[in-house]
Design a protein around this motif. Structure first.
Motif, PDB file in Angstrom:
ATOM      1  N   MET A 138       0.837  -1.194   0.000  1.00 53.70           N
ATOM      2  CA  MET A 138       0.000   0.000   0.000  1.00 53.70           C
ATOM      3  C   MET A 138       0.874   1.247   0.000  1.00 53.70           C
ATOM      4  N   GLU A 139       0.490   2.209  -0.829  1.00 49.45           N
ATOM      5  CA  GLU A 139       1.197   3.492  -0.887  1.00 49.45           C
ATOM      6  C   GLU A 139       0.163   4.598  -1.082  1.00 49.45           C
ATOM      7  N   ASN A 140       0.058   5.483  -0.073  1.00 53.51           N
ATOM      8  CA  ASN A 140      -0.940   6.561  -0.113  1.00 53.51           C
ATOM      9  C   ASN A 140      -2.347   6.016  -0.343  1.00 53.51           C
ATOM     10  N   ASP A 141      -2.675   4.956   0.405  1.00 53.47           N
ATOM     11  CA  ASP A 141      -3.996   4.309   0.339  1.00 53.47           C
ATOM     12  C   ASP A 141      -4.278   3.677  -1.021  1.00 53.47           C
ATOM     13  N   THR A 142      -3.240   3.439  -1.799  1.00 52.62           N
ATOM     14  CA  THR A 142      -3.406   2.820  -3.120  1.00 52.62           C
ATOM     15  C   THR A 142      -2.658   1.493  -3.162  1.00 52.62           C
ATOM     16  N   LEU A 143      -3.314   0.472  -3.688  1.00 50.84           N
ATOM     17  CA  LEU A 143      -2.682  -0.829  -3.826  1.00 50.84           C
ATOM     18  C   LEU A 143      -1.708  -0.792  -5.007  1.00 50.84           C
ATOM     19  N   VAL A 144      -0.451  -1.120  -4.737  1.00 50.31           N
ATOM     20  CA  VAL A 144       0.581  -1.111  -5.775  1.00 50.31           C
ATOM     21  C   VAL A 144       1.042  -2.541  -6.038  1.00 50.31           C
ATOM     22  N   ASP A 145       1.147  -2.883  -7.308  1.00 48.85           N
ATOM     23  CA  ASP A 145       1.630  -4.194  -7.727  1.00 48.85           C
ATOM     24  C   ASP A 145       3.064  -4.029  -8.233  1.00 48.85           C
ATOM     25  N   GLU A 146       4.004  -4.619  -7.520  1.00 46.21           N
ATOM     26  CA  GLU A 146       5.415  -4.468  -7.891  1.00 46.21           C
ATOM     27  C   GLU A 146       5.722  -5.001  -9.278  1.00 46.21           C
ATOM     28  N   LEU A 147       4.893  -5.889  -9.783  1.00 44.98           N
ATOM     29  CA  LEU A 147       5.134  -6.445 -11.113  1.00 44.98           C
ATOM     30  C   LEU A 147       5.011  -5.383 -12.202  1.00 44.98           C
ATOM     31  N   GLN A 148       4.361  -4.269 -11.866  1.00 49.54           N
ATOM     32  CA  GLN A 148       4.229  -3.182 -12.833  1.00 49.54           C
ATOM     33  C   GLN A 148       5.449  -2.264 -12.818  1.00 49.54           C
ATOM     34  N   SER A 149       6.351  -2.499 -11.874  1.00 51.84           N
ATOM     35  CA  SER A 149       7.542  -1.666 -11.750  1.00 51.84           C
ATOM     36  C   SER A 149       8.541  -1.970 -12.864  1.00 51.84           C
ATOM     37  N   THR A 150       9.330  -0.966 -13.205  1.00 52.38           N
ATOM     38  CA  THR A 150      10.366  -1.149 -14.232  1.00 52.38           C
ATOM     39  C   THR A 150      11.722  -1.435 -13.598  1.00 52.38           C
ATOM     40  N   LYS A 165      -0.248 -13.037  -4.004  1.00 56.17           N
ATOM     41  CA  LYS A 165      -1.650 -12.638  -3.999  1.00 56.17           C
ATOM     42  C   LYS A 165      -1.858 -11.492  -3.015  1.00 56.17           C
ATOM     43  N   ALA A 166      -2.813 -10.620  -3.334  1.00 56.70           N
ATOM     44  CA  ALA A 166      -3.044  -9.444  -2.496  1.00 56.70           C
ATOM     45  C   ALA A 166      -3.602  -9.788  -1.124  1.00 56.70           C
ATOM     46  N   ASP A 167      -4.364 -10.883  -1.026  1.00 53.03           N
ATOM     47  CA  ASP A 167      -5.053 -11.192   0.227  1.00 53.03           C
ATOM     48  C   ASP A 167      -4.645 -12.524   0.849  1.00 53.03           C
ATOM     49  N   GLU A 168      -3.578 -13.147   0.349  1.00 56.40           N
ATOM     50  CA  GLU A 168      -3.136 -14.426   0.887  1.00 56.40           C
ATOM     51  C   GLU A 168      -1.608 -14.515   0.901  1.00 56.40           C
ATOM     52  N   TRP A 169      -1.105 -15.222   1.902  1.00 58.95           N
ATOM     53  CA  TRP A 169       0.315 -15.557   1.910  1.00 58.95           C
ATOM     54  C   TRP A 169       0.533 -16.729   0.964  1.00 58.95           C
ATOM     55  N   GLU A 210       1.579  -5.770   1.795  1.00 60.18           N
ATOM     56  CA  GLU A 210       2.343  -5.193   2.891  1.00 60.18           C
ATOM     57  C   GLU A 210       1.780  -3.818   3.250  1.00 60.18           C
ATOM     58  N   MET A 211       1.585  -3.588   4.549  1.00 59.33           N
ATOM     59  CA  MET A 211       1.046  -2.312   5.023  1.00 59.33           C
ATOM     60  C   MET A 211       1.931  -1.770   6.136  1.00 59.33           C
ATOM     61  N   ASP A 212       1.807  -0.487   6.408  1.00 58.96           N
ATOM     62  CA  ASP A 212       2.562   0.108   7.508  1.00 58.96           C
ATOM     63  C   ASP A 212       2.125  -0.552   8.809  1.00 58.96           C
ATOM     64  N   PRO A 213       3.074  -0.876   9.676  1.00 55.74           N
ATOM     65  CA  PRO A 213       2.715  -1.533  10.935  1.00 55.74           C
ATOM     66  C   PRO A 213       1.936  -0.614  11.863  1.00 55.74           C
ATOM     67  N   THR A 214       1.142  -1.194  12.729  1.00 53.97           N
ATOM     68  CA  THR A 214       0.397  -0.441  13.741  1.00 53.97           C
ATOM     69  C   THR A 214       1.265  -0.309  14.989  1.00 53.97           C
ATOM     70  N   PRO A 215       1.574   0.910  15.414  1.00 50.48           N
ATOM     71  CA  PRO A 215       2.422   1.084  16.616  1.00 50.48           C
ATOM     72  C   PRO A 215       1.793   0.421  17.835  1.00 50.48           C
ATOM     73  N   ASN A 216       2.614  -0.217  18.656  1.00 56.06           N
ATOM     74  CA  ASN A 216       2.101  -0.842  19.883  1.00 56.06           C
ATOM     75  C   ASN A 216       2.379   0.031  21.092  1.00 56.06           C
ATOM     76  N   TYR A 217       2.483   1.332  20.840  1.00 54.09           N
ATOM     77  CA  TYR A 217       2.722   2.285  21.919  1.00 54.09           C
ATOM     78  C   TYR A 217       1.958   3.581  21.621  1.00 54.09           C
ATOM     79  N   SER A 218       1.779   4.401  22.640  1.00 55.82           N
ATOM     80  CA  SER A 218       1.079   5.667  22.461  1.00 55.82           C
ATOM     81  C   SER A 218       2.076   6.775  22.150  1.00 55.82           C
ATOM     82  N   SER A 219       1.705   7.684  21.258  1.00 59.25           N
ATOM     83  CA  SER A 219       2.579   8.803  20.917  1.00 59.25           C
ATOM     84  C   SER A 219       2.482   9.936  21.928  1.00 59.25           C
ATOM     85  N   GLN A 220       1.549   9.781  22.899  1.00 60.99           N
ATOM     86  CA  GLN A 220       1.363  10.813  23.917  1.00 60.99           C
ATOM     87  C   GLN A 220       2.537  10.841  24.900  1.00 60.99           C
TER      88      GLN A 220
END
Length: 220
Positions: A138-150, A165-169, A210-220
């Motif tokens: 995911m990049e900027n809320d857009t699904l990117v397929d690396e196979l389209q990369s040059t 696959k986008a939804d399976e390991w 692959e998505m950005d991980p969810t922090p397991n701590y508070s930023s406060q």
């Protein structure tokens, strides 16, 4: 140290070069060495600094060969300190895939993965060498397929990564491919990068998106 990191980030000067040339840090380490418990830390720091200084001065082979020798020394220390039994105990290691390759790695050296495979075979055991691929992210809320990369990487491993696959390991067992590629009658045709992958690893795992991980701590 913070200034050196900032300079490295801004491409003003390499961190390893700056630290090596710093009289302030050298004096600091000298004073710290008066305490015995600091000596192993200082030794590890200097060895790591030497390795990265080789990289910073473009001594590629020396950098990699010295680093791998150090890795093997630390592996030996870890196994010895833990009283590891090479015949009975099991070991899980997670590190850069190239370093865990079986046989001659892409850095043109025999690395930790090969050492472990040979040790296991010598003691009547086996290893399972696993490599990871990549396809969707995911990049900027857009699904990117690396196979389209040059990029060269995307092109080199396309024949395997296209199975991601986008939804399976996805887990690909590479072991049956050895006979079909290296022995006649040949059943498969690979480019040299995939052929190396088949030689060096048992399994290829391609995670789902692959998505950005969810922090397991508070930023406060």
């Amino acid at each position: 140290m913070k200034i050196y990191y900032q300079d490295d980030f801004k491409d003003k000067r390499r961190f390893a070069k700056a630290v090596t040339a710093s009289t302030t840090i050298d004096e600091f380490l000298t004073k710290m060495s008066s305490t015995a418990s600091n000596l192993p830390i200082i030794d590890a720091f200097k060895k790591s600094l030497h390795i990265y200084h080789l990289y910073a001065t473009r001594q590629w082979f020396e950098n990699n060969s010295t680093r791998i020798k150090y890795m093997k020394a630390m592996l030996h220390k870890g196994l010895t300190d833990s009283a590891f039994d090479l015949q009975k105990d099991k070991l899980f290691i997670k590190m850069g895939g190239i370093h865990l390759a079986r046989g001659f790695s892409n850095l043109s050296l025999y690395e930790v993965g090969n050492t472990l495979s040979e040790l296991a075979a010598y003691y009547g055991n086996s290893t399972l060498n696993i490599s990871f691929g990549s396809r969707f992210y995911m990049e900027n809320d857009t699904l990117v397929d690396e196979l389209q990369s040059t990029s060269r990487y995307a092109k080199r491993y396309k024949d395997l990564n296209q199975m991601g696959k986008a939804d399976e390991w996805v887990v690909i067992d590479l072991r049956p491919l050895i006979k079909g590629y290296y022995y006649r009658p040949r059943k498969y045709l690979f480019n040299k990068w995939i052929a190396e992958n088949v030689q060096q690893y048992d399994l290829l795992i391609i995670p789902k998106t692959e998505m950005d991980p969810t922090p397991n701590y508070s930023s406060q």
